[in-house]
Design a protein around this motif. Structure first.
Motif, PDB file in Angstrom:
ATOM      1  N   LEU A  23      -6.001  11.959  -8.698  1.00  0.00           N
ATOM      2  CA  LEU A  23      -5.406  12.116  -7.373  1.00  0.00           C
ATOM      3  C   LEU A  23      -6.422  11.821  -6.276  1.00  0.00           C
ATOM      4  O   LEU A  23      -6.117  11.137  -5.298  1.00  0.00           O
ATOM      5  CB  LEU A  23      -4.853  13.533  -7.212  1.00  0.00           C
ATOM      6  CG  LEU A  23      -4.145  13.810  -5.889  1.00  0.00           C
ATOM      7  CD1 LEU A  23      -2.976  12.856  -5.720  1.00  0.00           C
ATOM      8  CD2 LEU A  23      -3.664  15.246  -5.825  1.00  0.00           C
TER       9      LEU A  23
ATOM     10  N   LEU B 275      -6.671   4.723  -1.098  1.00  0.00           N
ATOM     11  CA  LEU B 275      -5.710   4.527  -0.018  1.00  0.00           C
ATOM     12  C   LEU B 275      -6.402   4.593   1.342  1.00  0.00           C
ATOM     13  O   LEU B 275      -6.154   3.778   2.220  1.00  0.00           O
ATOM     14  CB  LEU B 275      -4.636   5.605  -0.095  1.00  0.00           C
ATOM     15  CG  LEU B 275      -3.370   5.229   0.647  1.00  0.00           C
ATOM     16  CD1 LEU B 275      -2.747   4.028  -0.010  1.00  0.00           C
ATOM     17  CD2 LEU B 275      -2.414   6.384   0.639  1.00  0.00           C
TER      18      LEU B 275
ATOM     19  N   LEU C 213       0.822  -1.209   0.000  1.00  0.00           N
ATOM     20  CA  LEU C 213       0.000   0.000   0.000  1.00  0.00           C
ATOM     21  C   LEU C 213       0.850   1.250   0.000  1.00  0.00           C
ATOM     22  O   LEU C 213       0.607   2.181  -0.760  1.00  0.00           O
ATOM     23  CB  LEU C 213      -0.875   0.031   1.254  1.00  0.00           C
ATOM     24  CG  LEU C 213      -2.232  -0.622   1.182  1.00  0.00           C
ATOM     25  CD1 LEU C 213      -2.908  -0.525   2.529  1.00  0.00           C
ATOM     26  CD2 LEU C 213      -3.082   0.042   0.129  1.00  0.00           C
ATOM     27  N   ALA C 214       1.827   1.250   0.898  1.00  0.00           N
ATOM     28  CA  ALA C 214       2.676   2.436   1.008  1.00  0.00           C
ATOM     29  C   ALA C 214       3.407   2.674  -0.304  1.00  0.00           C
ATOM     30  O   ALA C 214       3.497   3.797  -0.801  1.00  0.00           O
ATOM     31  CB  ALA C 214       3.660   2.264   2.149  1.00  0.00           C
TER      32      ALA C 214
ATOM     33  N   ARG D 299       1.446   8.502  -6.893  1.00  0.00           N
ATOM     34  CA  ARG D 299       1.428   9.953  -6.727  1.00  0.00           C
ATOM     35  C   ARG D 299       2.597  10.639  -7.433  1.00  0.00           C
ATOM     36  O   ARG D 299       2.488  11.790  -7.838  1.00  0.00           O
ATOM     37  CB  ARG D 299       1.473  10.310  -5.241  1.00  0.00           C
ATOM     38  CG  ARG D 299       0.240   9.857  -4.479  1.00  0.00           C
ATOM     39  CD  ARG D 299       0.491   9.951  -2.995  1.00  0.00           C
ATOM     40  NE  ARG D 299       0.226  11.292  -2.512  1.00  0.00           N
ATOM     41  CZ  ARG D 299      -0.893  11.650  -1.904  1.00  0.00           C
ATOM     42  NH1 ARG D 299      -1.841  10.768  -1.711  1.00  0.00           N
ATOM     43  NH2 ARG D 299      -1.069  12.879  -1.479  1.00  0.00           N
ATOM     44  N   THR D 300       3.718   9.944  -7.538  1.00  0.00           N
ATOM     45  CA  THR D 300       4.912  10.601  -8.084  1.00  0.00           C
ATOM     46  C   THR D 300       4.735  11.118  -9.510  1.00  0.00           C
ATOM     47  O   THR D 300       5.038  12.277  -9.777  1.00  0.00           O
ATOM     48  CB  THR D 300       6.129   9.653  -7.977  1.00  0.00           C
ATOM     49  OG1 THR D 300       6.305   9.301  -6.620  1.00  0.00           O
ATOM     50  CG2 THR D 300       7.371  10.315  -8.505  1.00  0.00           C
TER      51      THR D 300
ATOM     52  N   SER E 182       0.979   3.840  -3.065  1.00  0.00           N
ATOM     53  CA  SER E 182       0.609   5.226  -2.854  1.00  0.00           C
ATOM     54  C   SER E 182       1.695   6.140  -3.399  1.00  0.00           C
ATOM     55  O   SER E 182       1.426   7.091  -4.131  1.00  0.00           O
ATOM     56  CB  SER E 182       0.399   5.469  -1.360  1.00  0.00           C
ATOM     57  OG  SER E 182       0.429   6.837  -1.104  1.00  0.00           O
ATOM     58  N   HIS E 183       2.912   5.823  -3.041  1.00  0.00           N
ATOM     59  CA  HIS E 183       4.031   6.656  -3.492  1.00  0.00           C
ATOM     60  C   HIS E 183       4.180   6.598  -5.002  1.00  0.00           C
ATOM     61  O   HIS E 183       4.308   7.630  -5.666  1.00  0.00           O
ATOM     62  CB  HIS E 183       5.314   6.173  -2.815  1.00  0.00           C
ATOM     63  CG  HIS E 183       6.502   6.999  -3.146  1.00  0.00           C
ATOM     64  ND1 HIS E 183       7.317   6.736  -4.222  1.00  0.00           N
ATOM     65  CD2 HIS E 183       6.994   8.103  -2.561  1.00  0.00           C
ATOM     66  CE1 HIS E 183       8.273   7.652  -4.275  1.00  0.00           C
ATOM     67  NE2 HIS E 183       8.103   8.482  -3.282  1.00  0.00           N
TER      68      HIS E 183
ATOM     69  N   LEU F  78       2.104  11.983 -10.954  1.00  0.00           N
ATOM     70  CA  LEU F  78       1.124  13.064 -10.933  1.00  0.00           C
ATOM     71  C   LEU F  78       1.778  14.401 -10.614  1.00  0.00           C
ATOM     72  O   LEU F  78       1.256  15.453 -10.963  1.00  0.00           O
ATOM     73  CB  LEU F  78       0.027  12.770  -9.910  1.00  0.00           C
ATOM     74  CG  LEU F  78      -1.074  11.843 -10.396  1.00  0.00           C
ATOM     75  CD1 LEU F  78      -2.019  11.534  -9.266  1.00  0.00           C
ATOM     76  CD2 LEU F  78      -1.835  12.494 -11.544  1.00  0.00           C
ATOM     77  N   ASN F  79       2.916  14.323  -9.946  1.00  0.00           N
ATOM     78  CA  ASN F  79       3.614  15.561  -9.614  1.00  0.00           C
ATOM     79  C   ASN F  79       3.978  16.319 -10.883  1.00  0.00           C
ATOM     80  O   ASN F  79       3.748  17.521 -10.991  1.00  0.00           O
ATOM     81  CB  ASN F  79       4.862  15.241  -8.803  1.00  0.00           C
ATOM     82  CG  ASN F  79       5.378  16.444  -8.063  1.00  0.00           C
ATOM     83  OD1 ASN F  79       4.612  17.119  -7.388  1.00  0.00           O
ATOM     84  ND2 ASN F  79       6.655  16.739  -8.192  1.00  0.00           N
TER      85      ASN F  79
END
Lengths: 381, 108
Positions: A202, A209, A154-155, A162-163, A158-159, A165-166
């Motif tokens: 996002l 999450l 999961l962690a 999201r990366t 998530s990372h 999307l930055n």
């Protein structure tokens, strides 16, 4: 302590063979450690005829490596005889005639007779229970390992999600801020669509999450005094402008006499935010309101927070599907009512997590009311 | 992020390697340092440790910019000495203001 009125012989010859047929092995020995009396279960468990045991030192039933300590413990016991289990926290074993060992639990009690004080031990074979415990421990270890693996996954997910999307949000942002230069109307339009989709993505990631955290019990449930007034004020500040844009009246009213609330602020905020955002989203004209008053929750004192709107409402037959994940009631209108489809599902789960419930009443075409009922505190009796 | 900071008039410098970054910071002159956490080689925590154990660099504000969102991560970041944490993906509209908040106020 009353005076002894019976002898060991009386026990052996008793008209009431409680000892003989007891479900545990009963071994009675004297201060000298020699066995005086055993019962049927003793014969069965240890594989001896009782004649072979009477007169022997009780250590005959103990594996060799423990005998020394056992003798020492015996004297200690006689110094202060009382009813108690033997060897707390130790693993005890019994030794059979054939040399095999088996795990046991032993309880001791003194018997004062006319012939002196003897020690009675009740011995139980716990082979099955130990095996069960071992299986349980192994299962628990496996579960924990799997749970840790899931958390790491999961962690990481998530990372990882999201990366990228930055870059997407970052550069569509800078382009739309016209930092590299001016944009044509069409360029601006297309970029806004890209940014809108990225933002949607996002919120999907965040929702998923959160859901995963709740379902795996990883949502750290806080319990703090929460000023409902403040939470509602924050929501009004975030969503008020949106309501204004749509020309909707927006009002919040918290009753003066609502009792203080102890709960997870983040969860409460998220639920109310979701409900209010939905209310605004699904209302074209009219108003959206939040109000709170004291109420009963599950027979205890609590608070009911209602989010009311004069929006499109929900048909009776659709009320069932409302809280399911990824359901939006009118599939043809998905473009008008953008959302992750997870909001109500998440809100309901969150509500349950903090000890409350989410209810809805609605009239198709006239509006809806979502009510969050909460106990004042999770520990409150 | 470099683009954004420069567009708003800041002198921004970037390194993609933790070791090179420490060297660059040591050379001095930076008002605030932004660091990612998950990087190959020297990760954010190690970078923070090195920066904060250097007496010349300790006073410079260090802010994490990371996609790590779990509460345990936040705590670990704070414990490692980061003065703040900005979540990825960043909001381009407010990013620069968020970074500026960590700048020491102008003397005089």
């Amino acid at each position: 302590m009353h005076e002894a009125t019976f002898s060991l012989g009386d026990i052996a010859g008793s008209r009431f063979p409680l000892l003989e047929y007891a479900p545990d092995a009963i071994v009675i020995a004297g201060a000298d450690g020699r066995i005086r009396l055993v019962n049927a279960q003793t014969e069965r468990l240890f594989g001896y005829y009782r004649e072979e045991l009477i007169g022997q030192e009780v250590e005959i039933l103990v594996p060799a490596r423990y005998r020394g300590k056992h003798v020492a413990d015996r004297s200690e016991y006689y110094a202060e005889p009382r009813v108690r289990p033997m060897g707390m926290g130790m693993e005890l074993y019994g030794l059979r005639k054939d040399g095999s060992e088996f795990p046991v639990e032993i309880s001791l009690s003194p018997i004062t007779t006319k012939d002196g004080t003897f020690m009675a031990s009740a011995i139980r074979d716990v082979t099955e229970r130990r095996a069960f415990q071992a299986r349980l421990q192994k299962l628990n270890a496996e579960l924990e390992s799997a749970s840790n693996a899931k958390d790491r996954f999961l962690a990481t997910m998530s990372h990882e999600l999201r990366t990228p999307l930055n870059a997407i949000l970052g550069f569509t942002g800078t382009l739309l801020m016209k930092l590299p230069g001016p944009l044509t109307a069409e360029q601006e339009r297309q970029l806004e669509i890209v940014r809108g989709s990225a933002r949607h993505l996002l919120s999907l990631i965040t929702d998923v999450l959160d859901l995963a955290k709740i379902e795996s019990g990883k949502w750290e449930l806080a319990a703090e005094p929460v000023a409902l007034r403040d939470v509602v004020a924050e929501i009004a500040a975030s969503l008020g402008p949106l309501a204004d844009q749509k020309g909707l009246a927006f009002a919040a009213s918290i009753a003066e006499d609502i009792p203080p609330l102890v709960t997870d602020r983040r969860a409460l905020h998220q639920i109310l935010l979701n409900l209010t955002s939905n209310a605004i989203k699904y209302t074209e004209t009219g108003s959206v309101g939040i109000d709170a008053r004291a109420a009963e929750c599950d027979g205890r004192s609590g608070i009911a927070v209602r989010v009311t709107d004069t929006g499109i409402g929900i048909k009776d037959e659709d009320l069932q599907r409302l809280f399911q994940a990824f359901e939006q009631l009118d599939p043809t209108s998905t473009r008008r009512f953008e959302g992750t489809g997870l909001g109500l599902y998440l809100s309901r789960n969150l509500a349950r997590l903090i000890g409350g419930e989410l209810h809805v009443t609605s009239e198709h075409g006239a509006g809806s009311t979502f009510t969050l009922v909460l106990p004042l505190s999770r520990e409150a009796a | 992020m470099l683009y954004l900071l420069r567009a708003f008039g800041h002198d921004a410098h970037g390194e993609s390697d933790g070791n090179a970054a420490i060297e660059a910071v040591r050379e001095g002159g930076f008002a605030v340092v932004l660091a990612d956490i998950l990087m190959p080689g020297v990760d954010g925590y190690e970078f923070a440790r090195r920066m904060k154990s250097d007496s010349r660099l300790r006073a410079t504000p260090l802010v994490a910019v990371t996609a790590l969102a779990m509460p345990e991560d936040r705590k670990r970041i704070a414990d490692a000495g980061f003065e703040g944490c900005i979540t990825k993906p960043i909001e381009p509209e407010t990013f620069v203001a968020q970074v500026e908040a960590f700048l020491a106020p102008d003397p005089g």
